[in-house]
Write an enzyme that holds these catalytic residues in place. Structure first.
Site, PDB file in Angstrom:
ATOM      1  N   GLU A   1       0.137  -0.147   7.282  1.00 39.25           N
ATOM      2  CA  GLU A   1      -0.030  -0.018   8.747  1.00 39.25           C
ATOM      3  C   GLU A   1      -0.675   1.318   9.106  1.00 39.25           C
ATOM      4  OE1 GLU A   1       3.372  -1.372  10.998  1.00 39.25           O
ATOM      5  OE2 GLU A   1       2.708  -0.211  12.734  1.00 39.25           O
TER       6      GLU A   1
ATOM      7  N   LYS B   1      12.536  -1.747  13.648  1.00 37.45           N
ATOM      8  CA  LYS B   1      11.348  -2.033  12.812  1.00 37.45           C
ATOM      9  C   LYS B   1      10.541  -0.755  12.632  1.00 37.45           C
ATOM     10  CE  LYS B   1       6.953  -3.384  11.954  1.00 37.45           C
ATOM     11  NZ  LYS B   1       5.750  -2.546  11.999  1.00 37.45           N
TER      12      LYS B   1
ATOM     13  N   ASP C   1      13.984  -0.964  -4.200  1.00 32.90           N
ATOM     14  CA  ASP C   1      13.979  -2.350  -3.742  1.00 32.90           C
ATOM     15  C   ASP C   1      14.045  -2.376  -2.209  1.00 32.90           C
ATOM     16  OD1 ASP C   1      14.629  -4.945  -3.065  1.00 32.90           O
ATOM     17  OD2 ASP C   1      16.060  -5.227  -4.704  1.00 32.90           O
TER      18      ASP C   1
ATOM     19  N   HIS D   1      -2.327   4.263  18.286  1.00 32.27           N
ATOM     20  CA  HIS D   1      -2.388   3.155  17.344  1.00 32.27           C
ATOM     21  C   HIS D   1      -3.832   2.667  17.183  1.00 32.27           C
ATOM     22  CE1 HIS D   1      -0.444  -0.048  15.115  1.00 32.27           C
ATOM     23  NE2 HIS D   1      -1.380  -0.836  15.611  1.00 32.27           N
TER      24      HIS D   1
HETATM   25  C1  MEV Z   1       5.119  -0.603  15.234  1.00 38.70           C
HETATM   26  O1  MEV Z   1       4.939  -0.852  13.858  1.00 38.70           O
HETATM   27  C2  MEV Z   1       6.463   0.032  15.476  1.00 38.70           C
HETATM   28  C3  MEV Z   1       6.837   0.242  16.948  1.00 38.70           C
HETATM   29  O2  MEV Z   1       6.713  -0.998  17.653  1.00 38.70           O
HETATM   30  C4  MEV Z   1       8.234   0.761  16.978  1.00 38.70           C
HETATM   31  C5  MEV Z   1       8.850   0.836  18.361  1.00 38.70           C
HETATM   32  O3  MEV Z   1       8.439   0.078  19.263  1.00 38.70           O
HETATM   33  O4  MEV Z   1       9.765   1.666  18.517  1.00 38.70           O
HETATM   34  C6  MEV Z   1       5.872   1.188  17.618  1.00 38.70           C
END
Ligand code: MEV
Length: 441
Positions: free
Chosen positions: A94, A282, A298, A395
């Site tokens: 990513e 995430k 792992d 991003h």
């Molecule tokens: C993207 O990989 C992760 C985010 O969506 C985490 C979040 O929203 O806190 C930017």
């Protein structure tokens, strides 16, 4: 739907596939699963390593290896953890993750860095069995044979014990309320610098054997269903935290009150709303998985255990916490991490070895701290963007190169467009337009 039927009729079953040579496997795949066998072969072969010995090491990690699957291996420098500087290796696809980690590391470098504490290192494994008789004779049996569990596993535990680890406890648990006749031996272990899966599973299988043998001797009718470690490790936990004073304006050593308040609010939202909590966590896993993968651990085990931990209080919630107290902003996370720095891939995979060297050859406890910090830093970076500029600005800037590569831009075009988009909004359309403009005679 039509596509499924088409595929099913197109593909053939195969006998003894694992016994074919790598070339024969590729031939089979190329001719049975792809429309252009020559191009398939080329794609697979271009990822082979020229060093045949090294390639063989990778081939033998799993069955039916055709080629290598690349992920970028990067580093995020400037992490100050308990007063010690680290450069953290990360393996991840990513685009914005490593940049975000590096930014967060820099941010906290001037504000005291990250602090970590190991809260526990206990691993878990269970022997699951069924028993439908009176509970008392079973309890007596387990009590009587407890020493045998230890003696029967002596050859397995010898080395681990010598280094200070081993079996910590074996407890009979009555699970019959959840499932009729279901009991378990709930066992805890200290596996030191090893992740310990093989050690734990070997001990458990021996416990199961002992249990069956001793039960037969006492005329107790029980049936062992399975023996396996648990990836839920709520007592193998590390705390990572940062804190700094809150000030009315921006400064190098503080955070602004407005930012701190919005940040705390964002965490409260993730605590009260599972849809947000999943994405929030995430983002934490972006950091955790990347270091777990780079260090040959792992990541599926870690993922499963972390998400179970995030739901431990009855609903899925944020792993991180934040508060403003007496003018101090504090941001922290407790996270379960069963990691190893010996065994597994650690001495086999040259890049894993290198990653561990870059991390100054950490113990498993050190690695728990580093990985937790990577997760916390990632969450900090994400929330910092989300409550200020929004996530897309950074991003899309990071994604710009991927877009340009997809559009077939040359190195010179990429250079010019990265410069051009420094002050402009990146979108698929704007990048395409920018490239076309550049190419106009
Ligand atoms: C993207 O990989 C992760 C985010 O969506 C985490 C979040 O929203 O806190 C930017």
């Amino acid at each position: 739907m039509d596509l499924c039927i088409f595929n099913r009729t197109m593909q053939k079953t195969v006998e003894g596939f694992s016994k074919l040579s790598k070339e024969e496997k590729i031939h089979w795949i190329a001719h049975n699963c792809t429309s252009n066998p020559e191009s398939t072969k080329k794609t697979l072969e271009q990822y082979w390593n020229n060093n045949k010995t090294l390639q063989k090491v990778h081939d033998e990690f799993i069955e039916n290896t055709l080629t290598n699957y690349y992920l970028p291996f990067a580093v995020a420098p400037n992490f100050l953890i308990n007063e010690k500087l680290y450069t953290i290796p990360m393996a991840i696809e990513e685009s914005s993750v490593v940049a975000a980690a590096s930014k967060a590391a820099k941010f906290w470098l001037n504000r005291g860095g990250f602090k970590t504490t190991i809260l526990g290192t206990e691993k878990v494994g269970q022997v699951h069995f069924m028993y439908h008789g009176e509970k008392q004779p079973l309890e007596t049996l387990i009590e009587d044979i407890l020493p045998i569990f230890y003696t029967a596993t002596e050859t397995i535990t010898l080395n681990m014990k010598r280094r200070g680890g081993g079996i910590k406890d074996i407890v009979l648990r009555d699970k019959t309320k959840a499932l009729g006749g279901y009991y378990q031996l709930h066992c805890t272990f200290e596996t030191l610098d090893a992740m310990g899966a093989n050690f734990i599973n070997s001990c458990l299988e021996q416990f199961a054997k002992t249990l069956k043998e001793e039960a037969v001797k006492k005329g107790i009718d029980l049936e062992v269903i399975m023996s396996i470690l648990s990836n839920y490790v709520p007592n193998c936990v590390v705390r990572a935290e940062v804190s700094c004073p809150v000030s009315e304006g921006k400064s190098e050593e503080t955070v602004s009150r407005n930012f701190a308040q919005r940040f705390v609010q964002a965490i409260l939202i993730a605590k009260s709303e599972p849809f947000r909590a999943v994405t929030h966590n995430k983002g934490i896993m972006n950091g955790i998985d990347a270091v777990v993968l780079a260090t040959g651990n792992d990541f599926r085990a870690v993922e499963a255990g972390v998400h179970a931990y995030a739901a431990k209080d009855g609903s899925y919630s944020s792993l991180t916490h934040a508060e403003i107290n007496d003018g101090v902003f504090r941001f922290w996370m407790d996270v379960p991490l069963a990691l190893g720095t010996v065994g597994g891939l650690t001495s086999l995979h040259p890049l894993v070895k290198l990653a561990l060297e870059i991390l100054q050859n950490p113990t498993a406890k050190d690695l728990m701290k580093i990985v937790a910090v990577a997760g916390l830093a990632q969450n900090f970076a994400a929330l910092r963007s989300l409550v200020t500029t929004g996530i897309q600005k950074g991003h899309m800037k990071m994604h710009l190169l991927n877009m340009l590569n997809q559009m077939g831009a040359s190195n010179e075009e990429k250079k010019q467009l990265v410069e051009y988009f420094k002050e402009r909004t990146v979108s698929n359309a704007s990048v395409k337009e920018g490239l076309e403009r550049l190419r106009k005679p």
